[in-house]
Design a protein around this motif. Structure first.
Motif, PDB file in Angstrom:
ATOM      1  N   UNK A 107     -63.012  10.207   1.727  1.00 50.69           N
ATOM      2  CA  UNK A 107     -61.894   9.591   1.006  1.00 50.69           C
ATOM      3  C   UNK A 107     -60.533  10.139   1.461  1.00 50.69           C
ATOM      4  N   UNK A 108     -60.554  10.913   2.539  1.00 48.68           N
ATOM      5  CA  UNK A 108     -59.307  11.437   3.080  1.00 48.68           C
ATOM      6  C   UNK A 108     -58.770  12.647   2.355  1.00 48.68           C
ATOM      7  N   UNK A 109     -59.583  13.270   1.486  1.00 45.95           N
ATOM      8  CA  UNK A 109     -59.138  14.460   0.757  1.00 45.95           C
ATOM      9  C   UNK A 109     -59.368  15.717   1.588  1.00 45.95           C
ATOM     10  N   UNK A 110     -58.391  16.606   1.570  1.00 46.01           N
ATOM     11  CA  UNK A 110     -58.461  17.851   2.323  1.00 46.01           C
ATOM     12  C   UNK A 110     -59.566  18.745   1.761  1.00 46.01           C
ATOM     13  N   UNK A 111     -60.369  19.339   2.646  1.00 45.27           N
ATOM     14  CA  UNK A 111     -61.435  20.232   2.192  1.00 45.27           C
ATOM     15  C   UNK A 111     -60.929  21.648   1.932  1.00 45.27           C
ATOM     16  N   UNK A 112     -59.691  21.928   2.315  1.00 42.62           N
ATOM     17  CA  UNK A 112     -59.097  23.238   2.033  1.00 42.62           C
ATOM     18  C   UNK A 112     -58.654  23.338   0.578  1.00 42.62           C
ATOM     19  N   UNK A 113     -58.431  24.562   0.140  1.00 40.73           N
ATOM     20  CA  UNK A 113     -57.709  24.822  -1.102  1.00 40.73           C
ATOM     21  C   UNK A 113     -56.481  25.628  -0.740  1.00 40.73           C
ATOM     22  N   UNK A 114     -55.385  25.298  -1.381  1.00 41.66           N
ATOM     23  CA  UNK A 114     -54.117  25.926  -1.023  1.00 41.66           C
ATOM     24  C   UNK A 114     -54.060  27.379  -1.480  1.00 41.66           C
ATOM     25  N   UNK A 115     -53.272  28.176  -0.747  1.00 39.90           N
ATOM     26  CA  UNK A 115     -52.955  29.547  -1.136  1.00 39.90           C
ATOM     27  C   UNK A 115     -51.436  29.683  -1.126  1.00 39.90           C
ATOM     28  N   UNK A 116     -50.890  30.200  -2.234  1.00 38.64           N
ATOM     29  CA  UNK A 116     -49.453  30.393  -2.335  1.00 38.64           C
ATOM     30  C   UNK A 116     -49.027  31.647  -1.579  1.00 38.64           C
ATOM     31  N   UNK A 117     -47.739  31.710  -1.223  1.00 39.61           N
ATOM     32  CA  UNK A 117     -47.256  32.846  -0.445  1.00 39.61           C
ATOM     33  C   UNK A 117     -46.839  34.029  -1.311  1.00 39.61           C
ATOM     34  N   UNK A 118     -46.338  33.766  -2.523  1.00 38.70           N
ATOM     35  CA  UNK A 118     -45.799  34.843  -3.363  1.00 38.70           C
ATOM     36  C   UNK A 118     -46.661  35.048  -4.612  1.00 38.70           C
ATOM     37  N   UNK A 119     -46.915  36.314  -5.000  1.00 37.49           N
ATOM     38  CA  UNK A 119     -47.778  36.628  -6.149  1.00 37.49           C
ATOM     39  C   UNK A 119     -47.026  36.785  -7.467  1.00 37.49           C
ATOM     40  N   UNK A 120     -45.751  36.405  -7.501  1.00 34.87           N
ATOM     41  CA  UNK A 120     -44.962  36.497  -8.730  1.00 34.87           C
ATOM     42  C   UNK A 120     -44.207  35.192  -8.951  1.00 34.87           C
ATOM     43  N   UNK A 121     -43.830  34.949 -10.197  1.00 32.12           N
ATOM     44  CA  UNK A 121     -43.113  33.710 -10.506  1.00 32.12           C
ATOM     45  C   UNK A 121     -41.711  33.733  -9.912  1.00 32.12           C
ATOM     46  N   UNK A 122     -41.013  34.873 -10.050  1.00 32.05           N
ATOM     47  CA  UNK A 122     -39.676  35.030  -9.474  1.00 32.05           C
ATOM     48  C   UNK A 122     -39.792  35.691  -8.107  1.00 32.05           C
ATOM     49  N   UNK A 123     -38.733  35.616  -7.318  1.00 35.39           N
ATOM     50  CA  UNK A 123     -38.687  36.266  -6.018  1.00 35.39           C
ATOM     51  C   UNK A 123     -37.989  37.621  -6.175  1.00 35.39           C
ATOM     52  N   UNK A 124     -38.700  38.668  -5.803  1.00 33.32           N
ATOM     53  CA  UNK A 124     -38.146  40.018  -5.915  1.00 33.32           C
ATOM     54  C   UNK A 124     -37.844  40.590  -4.532  1.00 33.32           C
ATOM     55  N   UNK A 125     -36.977  41.584  -4.529  1.00 33.28           N
ATOM     56  CA  UNK A 125     -36.602  42.222  -3.271  1.00 33.28           C
ATOM     57  C   UNK A 125     -37.826  42.840  -2.594  1.00 33.28           C
ATOM     58  N   UNK A 126     -37.951  42.614  -1.291  1.00 37.47           N
ATOM     59  CA  UNK A 126     -39.027  43.239  -0.529  1.00 37.47           C
ATOM     60  C   UNK A 126     -38.568  44.641  -0.151  1.00 37.47           C
ATOM     61  N   UNK A 127     -39.230  45.643  -0.713  1.00 39.87           N
ATOM     62  CA  UNK A 127     -38.831  47.031  -0.483  1.00 39.87           C
ATOM     63  C   UNK A 127     -39.482  47.614   0.763  1.00 39.87           C
ATOM     64  N   UNK A 128     -40.586  47.041   1.200  1.00 39.23           N
ATOM     65  CA  UNK A 128     -41.238  47.493   2.435  1.00 39.23           C
ATOM     66  C   UNK A 128     -42.020  46.324   3.025  1.00 39.23           C
ATOM     67  N   UNK A 129     -41.711  45.976   4.265  1.00 36.20           N
ATOM     68  CA  UNK A 129     -42.336  44.820   4.902  1.00 36.20           C
ATOM     69  C   UNK A 129     -43.689  45.167   5.514  1.00 36.20           C
ATOM     70  N   UNK A 130     -44.442  44.140   5.834  1.00 30.91           N
ATOM     71  CA  UNK A 130     -45.686  44.278   6.599  1.00 30.91           C
ATOM     72  C   UNK A 130     -45.333  44.829   7.975  1.00 30.91           C
ATOM     73  N   UNK A 131     -45.937  45.946   8.343  1.00 30.23           N
ATOM     74  CA  UNK A 131     -45.624  46.563   9.633  1.00 30.23           C
ATOM     75  C   UNK A 131     -46.854  47.287  10.178  1.00 30.23           C
TER      76      UNK A 131
END
Length: 446
Positions: free
Chosen positions: A281-305
């Motif tokens: 039926x043309x439906x995506x077999x994936x399930x979405x994943x969001x990028x942020x784990x909080x409702x608001x956007x907070x300052x990134x104090x230490x990046x992925x490195x």
């Protein structure tokens, strides 16, 4: 006077090296005796002190604020922070190395892709030294790679077009390079089988390779768990596209469509032109994943490195997550639909939660003040699972968030995430018609 003569004669008998050393030491001694007290007295005069200003960008700190101390590194393979693998995963891994993949996006460079997935930059430079054309990637091209257990890049395959690939392979001492061009005719091939002992063995008996089984399991991970749900008597049919030269197959082929008939349900998957699989039926077999784990956007104090070095020891101290400077008690939200595999306390991570999504993704949430879920709980995207805190080893209140893909930490703020959008409306009717024809032809074989 005699002592002075003796000293002069003795000095003259010394080699030039020792004479020079003696003179330098004598000069330093005289400086300390006569000059240094004056310098110390002068510097003690408060009225004559001058202030030395240091630029912040020249200062080196041992730890970021609202983060973890530099020496706190969570091992991805630590059982306390990992989901146990099942029999199907063990069977696949026993016969083949996991294949990772990425489709080049707009403005991306090879170096940026290596950084997103934490691939060793030294390996990139080494393969570029063999053939620099690897850096000339274009939007839409697919990159696949394999890694050793220690993270070493063993194979990198840049698919330039449908027919042409560039392959870099690690020999143990250096990378070797070759181009691989498909010269034959691409033809469909049908494989079908019936589950007897388990799905993996039955799929191998039907003619699927370990890598093809890996692809099938991954593409249907949200729809059907072949490790837990497959039962004796289930039937399946799979259409591949293989390359033939003079009537002989010269490739293992790529999966185009799947029909799996379980006892109580029917699962179908058809590849669309974007490389993803959809149902009839043309439906995506994936399930979405969001990028942020909080409702608001907070300052990134230490990046992925993944390449971070300890400023004192000089040793590698990777930061495998993204730290958000949040007030204590901020709601933490699940970034996808999954199952809680860990919810406990650890001396370094404090209170933490680990959630698994299908077979490919996992997330970790560390330094929580309170956990609101337990092991085994089924979680929906956006559900509140915890409150942020400052537990464990921490330099201040924050949320440490990790995204694990195929067992390795990746940059949650950069890597492409699965989406659940259906086939574009303009193409949906045509896709549904063709998909139903394909599935009916597979059903006829079962």
């Amino acid at each position: 006077m005699n002592q002075l003569k003796i000293a002069v004669v003795s000095f003259g008998r010394l080699s030039r090296h020792y004479q020079l050393t003696y003179l330098i030491l004598t000069f330093l001694s005289l400086f300390i005796i006569f000059a240094l007290p004056h310098v110390i007295q002068h510097s003690s005069d408060m009225s004559k002190r001058s202030q030395l200003l240091l630029s912040n960008d020249k200062l080196q700190v041992l730890s970021e604020q609202n983060s973890e101390p530099m020496d706190v590194v969570i091992d991805n393979n630590d059982p306390d922070f990992s989901a146990p693998s099942d029999a199907l995963t063990n069977q696949i891994n026993a016969e083949s190395k996991l294949i990772h993949s990425h489709v080049v996006g707009k403005g991306e460079t090879l170096g940026a892709i290596f950084q997103q997935y934490g691939l060793p930059m030294a390996d990139m430079y080494a393969l570029l030294a063999v053939d620099g054309s690897a850096a000339n990637i274009r939007v839409g091209q697919k990159i696949e790679w394999q890694q050793a257990d220690d993270g070493k890049l063993t194979v990198l395959n840049i698919q330039r077009s449908i027919k042409l690939s560039q392959i870099y392979s690690w020999t143990g001492s250096h990378y070797k390079y070759k181009t691989q061009e498909k010269q034959g005719v691409m033809q469909p091939v049908l494989l079908f089988g019936k589950v007897s002992s388990n799905f993996y063995n039955s799929a191998r008996s039907a003619g699927l390779t370990p890598n093809q089984i890996q692809t099938l399991v991954k593409e249907l991970q949200w729809k059907f768990d072949f490790g837990k749900q497959a039962r004796k008597g289930d039937r399946f049919a799979i259409e591949l596209t293989k390359e033939f030269i003079n009537g002989k197959a010269v490739s293992s082929g790529e999966i185009n469509s799947v029909l799996y008939l379980a006892k109580d349900e029917e699962i179908s998957a058809i590849k669309y032109q974007d490389g993803h699989f959809y149902d009839v039926n043309g439906r995506n077999l994936n399930r979405a994943i969001e990028r942020f784990p909080t409702e608001k956007r907070y300052r990134i104090s230490s990046k992925f490195d993944p390449y971070r070095l300890h400023p004192i020891t000089g040793k590698r101290a990777p930061h495998n997550g993204t730290d958000f400077a949040t007030p204590i008690g901020t709601s933490v939200l699940a970034t996808g639909d999954g199952v809680v595999v860990k919810s406990k306390f650890h001396p370094l991570a404090g209170n933490y939660v680990v959630i698994k999504y299908g077979r490919e993704y996992m997330t970790r949430y560390l330094h929580l003040s309170k956990r609101l879920v337990s092991k085994g709980d089924k979680i929906r995207m956006g559900q509140k699972i915890a409150l942020t805190g400052n537990t464990g080893r921490s330099t201040g209140p924050h949320l440490h968030y990790e995204l694990i893909k195929n067992g390795r930490a990746v940059n949650a703020m950069k890597v492409p995430l699965p989406h659940a959008a259906p086939i574009p409306k303009a193409d949906r009717s045509d896709f549904i018609h063709k998909a139903n024809v394909i599935i009916e032809s597979l059903r006829a074989q079962l």
